[in-house]
Design an enzyme around this catalytic site. Structure first.
Site, PDB file in Angstrom:
ATOM      1  N   SER A  78      48.028  -1.579  -3.423  1.00 44.03           N
ATOM      2  CA  SER A  78      47.842  -0.483  -4.372  1.00 44.03           C
ATOM      3  C   SER A  78      48.915   0.587  -4.218  1.00 44.03           C
ATOM      4  O   SER A  78      49.343   0.887  -3.105  1.00 44.03           O
ATOM      5  CB  SER A  78      46.471   0.162  -4.187  1.00 44.03           C
ATOM      6  N   LYS A 138      39.920  -4.250  -3.320  1.00 40.67           N
ATOM      7  CA  LYS A 138      40.890  -3.766  -4.324  1.00 40.67           C
ATOM      8  C   LYS A 138      40.235  -3.670  -5.694  1.00 40.67           C
ATOM      9  O   LYS A 138      40.515  -2.745  -6.469  1.00 40.67           O
ATOM     10  CB  LYS A 138      42.083  -4.732  -4.392  1.00 40.67           C
ATOM     11  N   HIS A 173      38.265  -0.602  -5.731  1.00 40.64           N
ATOM     12  CA  HIS A 173      39.243   0.498  -5.811  1.00 40.64           C
ATOM     13  C   HIS A 173      39.594   0.742  -7.277  1.00 40.64           C
ATOM     14  O   HIS A 173      39.597   1.874  -7.765  1.00 40.64           O
ATOM     15  CB  HIS A 173      40.492   0.127  -5.018  1.00 40.64           C
ATOM     16  N   ASN A 174      39.856  -0.326  -8.006  1.00 41.32           N
ATOM     17  CA  ASN A 174      40.235  -0.178  -9.409  1.00 41.32           C
ATOM     18  C   ASN A 174      39.079   0.305 -10.272  1.00 41.32           C
ATOM     19  O   ASN A 174      39.279   1.046 -11.235  1.00 41.32           O
ATOM     20  CB  ASN A 174      40.798  -1.499  -9.939  1.00 41.32           C
ATOM     21  N   GLU A 206      39.072   3.866  -9.749  1.00 36.74           N
ATOM     22  CA  GLU A 206      40.265   4.368 -10.460  1.00 36.74           C
ATOM     23  C   GLU A 206      39.946   4.590 -11.933  1.00 36.74           C
ATOM     24  O   GLU A 206      40.260   5.648 -12.508  1.00 36.74           O
ATOM     25  CB  GLU A 206      41.376   3.339 -10.302  1.00 36.74           C
TER      26      GLU A 206
HETATM   27  C1  6PG Z   1      47.092  -0.029  -8.213  1.00 34.10           C
HETATM   28  C2  6PG Z   1      46.665  -0.124  -9.663  1.00 34.10           C
HETATM   29  C3  6PG Z   1      47.171  -1.389 -10.320  1.00 34.10           C
HETATM   30  C4  6PG Z   1      46.524  -1.590 -11.701  1.00 34.10           C
HETATM   31  C5  6PG Z   1      47.467  -1.311 -12.809  1.00 34.10           C
HETATM   32  C6  6PG Z   1      46.849  -1.556 -14.205  1.00 34.10           C
HETATM   33  O1  6PG Z   1      46.212   0.000  -7.359  1.00 34.10           O
HETATM   34  O2  6PG Z   1      48.318   0.061  -7.992  1.00 34.10           O
HETATM   35  O3  6PG Z   1      45.236  -0.170  -9.683  1.00 34.10           O
HETATM   36  O4  6PG Z   1      46.865  -2.486  -9.481  1.00 34.10           O
HETATM   37  O5  6PG Z   1      46.172  -2.895 -11.872  1.00 34.10           O
HETATM   38  O6  6PG Z   1      47.853   0.003 -12.666  1.00 34.10           O
HETATM   39  O7  6PG Z   1      45.464  -1.527 -14.181  1.00 34.10           O
HETATM   40  P1  6PG Z   1      44.602  -1.595 -15.564  1.00 34.10           P
HETATM   41  O8  6PG Z   1      45.420  -2.319 -16.605  1.00 34.10           O
HETATM   42  O9  6PG Z   1      43.367  -2.362 -15.210  1.00 34.10           O
HETATM   43  O10 6PG Z   1      44.368  -0.163 -15.944  1.00 34.10           O
END
Ligand code: 6PG
Length: 471
Positions: free
Chosen positions: A127, A181, A184-185, A188
């Protein structure tokens, strides 16, 4: 001597990881299906120990044994395609790492395929985007422990350096790393949605300009709410479009895309029975935003309030900051609770404090509050929900009146705040000892004879509702 580390896939993240690894003193062999990207990387190389190769066989031959190969290719079929060519070229004891955003169940499958060949396999969430890959990502690994031991020195060297050491961790067998991960997303998505809702309230509600909103977010970012996502939001809102001189953000189409990790996080939470409504609402908010044409026609068909919060409620911005803080901590709390349940369900065995530690730097959801979250989980390793442990009850006490006022004002103005509203609904349900689910149980038993439990005596009961005595 062969190269200590190999990287397949030289899009910008792969290139940046190659430069990061080599600048930490480890020799790197690189390969990309199209040679142009390999040549593009070599143009960036000064004296880093990077060996370009132009076939998979040449790449494998350029690595010292036992080999360590990192795949930085698009999640899904591309990973399987590369593995089908790579696996036969490797020998027992070699390690393959998938550094993309693969689904944790795909990683579990690939790991078994690797195991059948005597290979070691790691699924690694990396990430921090392109900048993180170059300067220090957060790395969440899972799979063969022996494989992690084989490259731990390198991963710790390239990872972001947090307050308590490198933001790099091994989270257990199978798909543990990709699961962490994925969540985490999910967090996010929820934090990005909460920021977007605050921006909408400032813009459409209070009539603030992007620059004025940037100043407010900048003040928030100067204190306990400091985070990477707030800091890039300040930059974004201050960015001016070179062609028109207007704020660039206001020229961007309001239809959010998603590669799938936030959706997977919600699907996995539903499979677990873990409550992550705020993360789910962030995924659905992206889906609704993608209905741009429909929304333009619905805007005419379904007229509503003007969206202006005029007059602005007394102390609205102070309320908004507290509402944002409580929403964000609720989203992290839902994510950590999902991880706790997943670790038990899938036998991953990781500690939530270690997850929080790895997230303190390098990753997209890095934030000052993660150090306090880590301390909370160190003191309460099996904490069911973050807000229950110091110092977070204060956020609830100070925040819920503000969150109520903000959500009510937004609803009155017709401004959608799905993340903030879902956080409030979740918190009110979570802290309610007697919910109306008794009526749902009665309805299920009425039409489906699914039985119900009683509060006053043990057992399962069914009532013949149509013949039962009525009041
Ligand atoms: C990270 C981000 C990355 C993510 C992209 C697009 O941890 O660096 O989470 O892995 O996948 O930024 O994510 P989306 O298209 O799902 O918004």
């Amino acid at each position: 001597m062969g190269a200590r580390f190999g990287i397949i896939g030289l899009a910008t993240m792969g290139q940046n990881l190659a430069l990061n690894v080599s600048r930490k003193g480890f020799s790197v062999a690189v390969f990309n299906r199209t040679a142009e990207r390999t040549k593009a990387l070599m143009e960036r190389v000064k004296d880093e120990p990077i060996v370009p190769t132009f076939s998979l066989r040449e790449f494998v031959g350029a690595l010292e044994k036992p080999r360590a190969v990192l795949l930085m290719v698009q999640a899904g079929k591309p990973v399987d395609e590369v593995l089908s060519e790579l696996f036969p070229l490797l020998e027992p004891g070699d390690l393959v790492m998938d550094g993309g955003n693969s689904h944790f169940l795909d990683t579990e499958r690939r790991l078994k395929e690797a195991e059948a060949r005597g290979l070691r396999y790691l699924g690694m969430g990396i990430s921090g985007g392109e900048a993180g890959a170059l300067r220090g990502p957060a790395i969440m690994a899972g799979g063969h422990a022996a494989g992690y031991a084989q490259v731990e020195e390198i991963l710790r060297a390239i990872a972001a350096q947090g307050l308590d050491g490198p933001c790099c961790g091994y989270f257990g067998p199978g798909g543990a790393g990709h699961y962490v991960k994925m969540v985490h997303n999910g967090i996010e998505y929820a934090v990005m949605q909460a920021i977007a809702e605050c921006y909408d309230l400032m813009k459409r509600g209070l009539g603030l300009s992007p620059r004025e909103a940037a100043e407010i977010f900048g003040e928030w970012n100067a204190g306990e709410l400091e985070s990477y996502l707030l800091s890039i939001t300040v930059d974004i809102l201050r960015t001016v479009d070179g062609e028109t001189g207007s704020p660039l953000v206001e020229l961007i189409k309001d239809a959010a895309e998603q590669k799938g990790t936030g959706k997977w996080s919600t699907q996995a939470a539903l499979d677990l029975g873990a409550p992550t409504p705020t993360i789910a609402e962030a995924v659905f908010a992206r889906i609704v935003s993608a209905l741009k044409e429909e929304r333009l026609s619905a805007e005419k068909a379904l007229p509503g309030p003007s969206a202006a919060l005029s007059p602005a409620p007394e102390g609205f911005l102070a309320d908004l900051k507290k509402a944002y803080a409580l929403t964000v901590v609720t989203a992290y709390g839902q994510g950590f609770r999902q991880l706790r349940d997943a670790a038990a369900e899938h036998g991953y065995g990781f500690a939530l404090a270690e997850v929080a530690r790895v997230w303190t730097a390098g990753c997209i959801i890095r934030a000052r509050m993660l150090s306090e979250m880590r301390r909370a989980f160190l003191h309460h390793p099996d904490l069911p929900f973050l807000l229950l442990a110091e110092p977070f009850p204060r956020l609830w006490e100070e925040g819920h009146p503000s969150l109520r006022r903000v959500v009510c004002a937004a609803h009155r103005a017709g401004i959608p705040v799905p993340a903030m509203s879902s956080a409030l609904n979740f918190l009110d349900a979570y802290r309610t000892g007697r919910l109306p689910a008794n009526l749902i149980q009665a309805q299920r038993d009425y039409f489906g004879a699914h039985t119900y439990e009683r509060l006053d005596k043990p057992g399962k009961f069914h009532t013949h509702w149509e013949e039962a005595p009525r009041c």
